[in-house]
Design a protein around this motif. Sequence first.
Motif, PDB file in Angstrom:
ATOM      1  N   ASP A  90      -7.130   6.432 -15.847  1.00 63.24           N
ATOM      2  CA  ASP A  90      -7.251   5.130 -15.781  1.00 63.24           C
ATOM      3  C   ASP A  90      -6.306   4.844 -14.711  1.00 63.24           C
ATOM      4  O   ASP A  90      -5.184   4.640 -14.913  1.00 63.24           O
ATOM      5  CB  ASP A  90      -7.191   4.509 -16.893  1.00 63.24           C
ATOM      6  CG  ASP A  90      -7.262   3.000 -16.699  1.00 63.24           C
ATOM      7  OD1 ASP A  90      -7.481   2.293 -15.592  1.00 63.24           O
ATOM      8  OD2 ASP A  90      -6.983   2.301 -17.727  1.00 63.24           O
ATOM      9  N   PRO A  91      -6.390   4.381 -13.296  1.00 63.71           N
ATOM     10  CA  PRO A  91      -5.677   4.189 -12.408  1.00 63.71           C
ATOM     11  C   PRO A  91      -4.782   2.943 -12.682  1.00 63.71           C
ATOM     12  O   PRO A  91      -3.474   2.867 -12.593  1.00 63.71           O
ATOM     13  CB  PRO A  91      -6.677   3.581 -11.068  1.00 63.71           C
ATOM     14  CG  PRO A  91      -7.858   4.465 -11.257  1.00 63.71           C
ATOM     15  CD  PRO A  91      -7.888   4.194 -12.840  1.00 63.71           C
ATOM     16  N   HIS A 151      -5.378   1.643  -6.845  1.00 65.13           N
ATOM     17  CA  HIS A 151      -6.673   1.624  -6.277  1.00 65.13           C
ATOM     18  C   HIS A 151      -7.582   2.588  -6.976  1.00 65.13           C
ATOM     19  O   HIS A 151      -7.007   3.661  -7.469  1.00 65.13           O
ATOM     20  CB  HIS A 151      -6.367   2.157  -4.914  1.00 65.13           C
ATOM     21  CG  HIS A 151      -7.449   2.093  -4.056  1.00 65.13           C
ATOM     22  ND1 HIS A 151      -8.348   2.911  -3.805  1.00 65.13           N
ATOM     23  CD2 HIS A 151      -7.726   0.793  -3.247  1.00 65.13           C
ATOM     24  CE1 HIS A 151      -9.242   2.627  -2.966  1.00 65.13           C
ATOM     25  NE2 HIS A 151      -8.884   1.395  -2.548  1.00 65.13           N
ATOM     26  N   PRO A 152      -8.741   2.584  -6.763  1.00 68.79           N
ATOM     27  CA  PRO A 152      -9.784   3.523  -7.683  1.00 68.79           C
ATOM     28  C   PRO A 152      -9.668   4.570  -6.954  1.00 68.79           C
ATOM     29  O   PRO A 152     -10.315   5.700  -7.542  1.00 68.79           O
ATOM     30  CB  PRO A 152     -11.204   2.713  -7.350  1.00 68.79           C
ATOM     31  CG  PRO A 152     -11.189   1.124  -7.187  1.00 68.79           C
ATOM     32  CD  PRO A 152      -9.606   1.217  -6.333  1.00 68.79           C
ATOM     33  N   ASP A 153      -9.132   5.005  -5.945  1.00 69.60           N
ATOM     34  CA  ASP A 153      -9.187   6.282  -5.419  1.00 69.60           C
ATOM     35  C   ASP A 153      -7.955   7.387  -6.178  1.00 69.60           C
ATOM     36  O   ASP A 153      -7.816   8.359  -5.790  1.00 69.60           O
ATOM     37  CB  ASP A 153      -8.495   6.301  -3.776  1.00 69.60           C
ATOM     38  CG  ASP A 153      -9.893   6.099  -2.752  1.00 69.60           C
ATOM     39  OD1 ASP A 153     -10.975   5.989  -3.410  1.00 69.60           O
ATOM     40  OD2 ASP A 153      -9.569   5.889  -1.537  1.00 69.60           O
ATOM     41  N   MET A 154      -7.263   6.754  -7.134  1.00 70.09           N
ATOM     42  CA  MET A 154      -6.675   7.132  -7.850  1.00 70.09           C
ATOM     43  C   MET A 154      -5.359   8.031  -7.252  1.00 70.09           C
ATOM     44  O   MET A 154      -5.178   9.139  -7.712  1.00 70.09           O
ATOM     45  CB  MET A 154      -7.559   8.296  -8.834  1.00 70.09           C
ATOM     46  CG  MET A 154      -8.332   7.264  -9.596  1.00 70.09           C
ATOM     47  SD  MET A 154      -9.414   8.394 -10.727  1.00 70.09           S
ATOM     48  CE  MET A 154      -8.411   9.652 -11.515  1.00 70.09           C
ATOM     49  N   THR A 183       4.461 -12.531  -7.245  1.00 73.46           N
ATOM     50  CA  THR A 183       3.744 -11.899  -6.212  1.00 73.46           C
ATOM     51  C   THR A 183       2.506 -11.163  -6.593  1.00 73.46           C
ATOM     52  O   THR A 183       2.365 -10.672  -7.455  1.00 73.46           O
ATOM     53  CB  THR A 183       4.761 -10.885  -5.428  1.00 73.46           C
ATOM     54  OG1 THR A 183       6.015 -11.472  -5.019  1.00 73.46           O
ATOM     55  CG2 THR A 183       4.062 -10.089  -4.674  1.00 73.46           C
ATOM     56  N   GLU A 184       1.480 -11.413  -5.503  1.00 73.14           N
ATOM     57  CA  GLU A 184       0.177 -11.087  -5.686  1.00 73.14           C
ATOM     58  C   GLU A 184      -0.024 -10.199  -4.513  1.00 73.14           C
ATOM     59  O   GLU A 184       0.385 -10.583  -3.313  1.00 73.14           O
ATOM     60  CB  GLU A 184      -0.865 -12.121  -5.576  1.00 73.14           C
ATOM     61  CG  GLU A 184      -0.694 -13.165  -6.814  1.00 73.14           C
ATOM     62  CD  GLU A 184      -1.681 -14.322  -6.720  1.00 73.14           C
ATOM     63  OE1 GLU A 184      -2.926 -14.015  -6.285  1.00 73.14           O
ATOM     64  OE2 GLU A 184      -1.244 -15.359  -7.073  1.00 73.14           O
ATOM     65  N   ALA A 185      -0.375  -8.878  -4.787  1.00 73.64           N
ATOM     66  CA  ALA A 185      -0.718  -7.848  -3.762  1.00 73.64           C
ATOM     67  C   ALA A 185      -2.109  -7.313  -3.773  1.00 73.64           C
ATOM     68  O   ALA A 185      -2.448  -7.118  -4.912  1.00 73.64           O
ATOM     69  CB  ALA A 185       0.438  -6.731  -3.675  1.00 73.64           C
ATOM     70  N   SER A 186      -2.663  -6.920  -2.753  1.00 65.24           N
ATOM     71  CA  SER A 186      -3.931  -6.261  -2.635  1.00 65.24           C
ATOM     72  C   SER A 186      -3.982  -5.294  -1.764  1.00 65.24           C
ATOM     73  O   SER A 186      -3.629  -5.281  -0.513  1.00 65.24           O
ATOM     74  CB  SER A 186      -5.069  -7.341  -2.208  1.00 65.24           C
ATOM     75  OG  SER A 186      -6.347  -6.920  -2.065  1.00 65.24           O
ATOM     76  N   CYS A 187      -4.450  -4.003  -1.911  1.00 67.40           N
ATOM     77  CA  CYS A 187      -4.673  -2.701  -1.146  1.00 67.40           C
ATOM     78  C   CYS A 187      -6.118  -3.053  -0.625  1.00 67.40           C
ATOM     79  O   CYS A 187      -7.034  -2.816  -1.212  1.00 67.40           O
ATOM     80  CB  CYS A 187      -4.575  -1.548  -2.075  1.00 67.40           C
ATOM     81  SG  CYS A 187      -4.673  -0.009  -1.208  1.00 67.40           S
ATOM     82  N   PHE A 212       0.760   7.778   0.213  1.00 69.30           N
ATOM     83  CA  PHE A 212       0.308   8.212  -1.158  1.00 69.30           C
ATOM     84  C   PHE A 212      -0.116   9.484  -1.401  1.00 69.30           C
ATOM     85  O   PHE A 212      -0.681  10.266  -0.298  1.00 69.30           O
ATOM     86  CB  PHE A 212      -0.754   7.254  -1.889  1.00 69.30           C
ATOM     87  CG  PHE A 212      -2.080   7.213  -1.353  1.00 69.30           C
ATOM     88  CD1 PHE A 212      -2.936   8.304  -1.923  1.00 69.30           C
ATOM     89  CD2 PHE A 212      -2.416   6.353  -0.310  1.00 69.30           C
ATOM     90  CE1 PHE A 212      -4.329   7.999  -1.392  1.00 69.30           C
ATOM     91  CE2 PHE A 212      -3.623   6.336   0.091  1.00 69.30           C
ATOM     92  CZ  PHE A 212      -4.594   7.236  -0.420  1.00 69.30           C
ATOM     93  N   GLN A 213      -0.115  10.003  -2.563  1.00 67.16           N
ATOM     94  CA  GLN A 213      -0.745  11.349  -2.893  1.00 67.16           C
ATOM     95  C   GLN A 213      -1.674  10.978  -3.936  1.00 67.16           C
ATOM     96  O   GLN A 213      -1.541  10.568  -4.833  1.00 67.16           O
ATOM     97  CB  GLN A 213       0.399  12.120  -3.379  1.00 67.16           C
ATOM     98  CG  GLN A 213       0.118  13.618  -3.920  1.00 67.16           C
ATOM     99  CD  GLN A 213       1.417  14.549  -4.709  1.00 67.16           C
ATOM    100  OE1 GLN A 213       2.490  13.868  -4.773  1.00 67.16           O
ATOM    101  NE2 GLN A 213       1.029  15.692  -5.126  1.00 67.16           N
ATOM    102  N   ARG A 214      -2.803  12.078  -3.555  1.00 71.97           N
ATOM    103  CA  ARG A 214      -4.152  11.912  -4.542  1.00 71.97           C
ATOM    104  C   ARG A 214      -4.055  13.070  -5.523  1.00 71.97           C
ATOM    105  O   ARG A 214      -3.137  13.989  -5.293  1.00 71.97           O
ATOM    106  CB  ARG A 214      -5.353  12.028  -3.727  1.00 71.97           C
ATOM    107  CG  ARG A 214      -5.407  10.788  -2.831  1.00 71.97           C
ATOM    108  CD  ARG A 214      -6.830  11.364  -2.101  1.00 71.97           C
ATOM    109  NE  ARG A 214      -7.057  10.638  -0.813  1.00 71.97           N
ATOM    110  CZ  ARG A 214      -7.850   9.515  -0.832  1.00 71.97           C
ATOM    111  NH1 ARG A 214      -8.762   9.005  -1.947  1.00 71.97           N
ATOM    112  NH2 ARG A 214      -7.940   8.750   0.335  1.00 71.97           N
TER     113      ARG A 214
END
Length: 148
Positions: free
Chosen positions: A5-6, A74-77, A102-106, A138-140
């Motif tokens: 679950d991200p 993010h759903p790309d986990m 603060t609100e942030a969006s990827c 980021f690292q997946r």
Amino acid sequence: MPPADPAKIARQFIEAIPFSKALSMSLDEIGDGRAVISMPYDAQLVGDPATGVIHGGAVSALMDTCGGAAVMSHPDMPIATATIDLRIDYMRAASPGQRIRTEASCYHVTRSVAFVRATAWDEDATRPVAAATGAFTFQRAKPKGGTP
């Protein structure tokens, strides 16, 4: 094994950062590449004793942490993230004594870089305190038996 679950991973990641704890940051909402983190007013974080205004560095830390949390959810986990670049435009001083949120969006993800927009507000919420754009590496997670 159920998929990771991200949002849960992001929450654990943010809550484990000692600096976030020192600033009493609270993860209010998270999921699908979006995060909301708030920080209470603290006299120890004041940058100008004459006005009681919170130091811009504390606001910057809040925005950076929230941006990283948005990437982590993010759903790309992704399993880890780090800030490459963060540009913050300070629009006004936060009102002394008020919580900052603060609100942030990827909003875009490439193979290894995520792009984020964030806005910080105090409790007046009539005008933003600051706005930011950032890039995070980021690292997946590696799929079982293969490469990402």
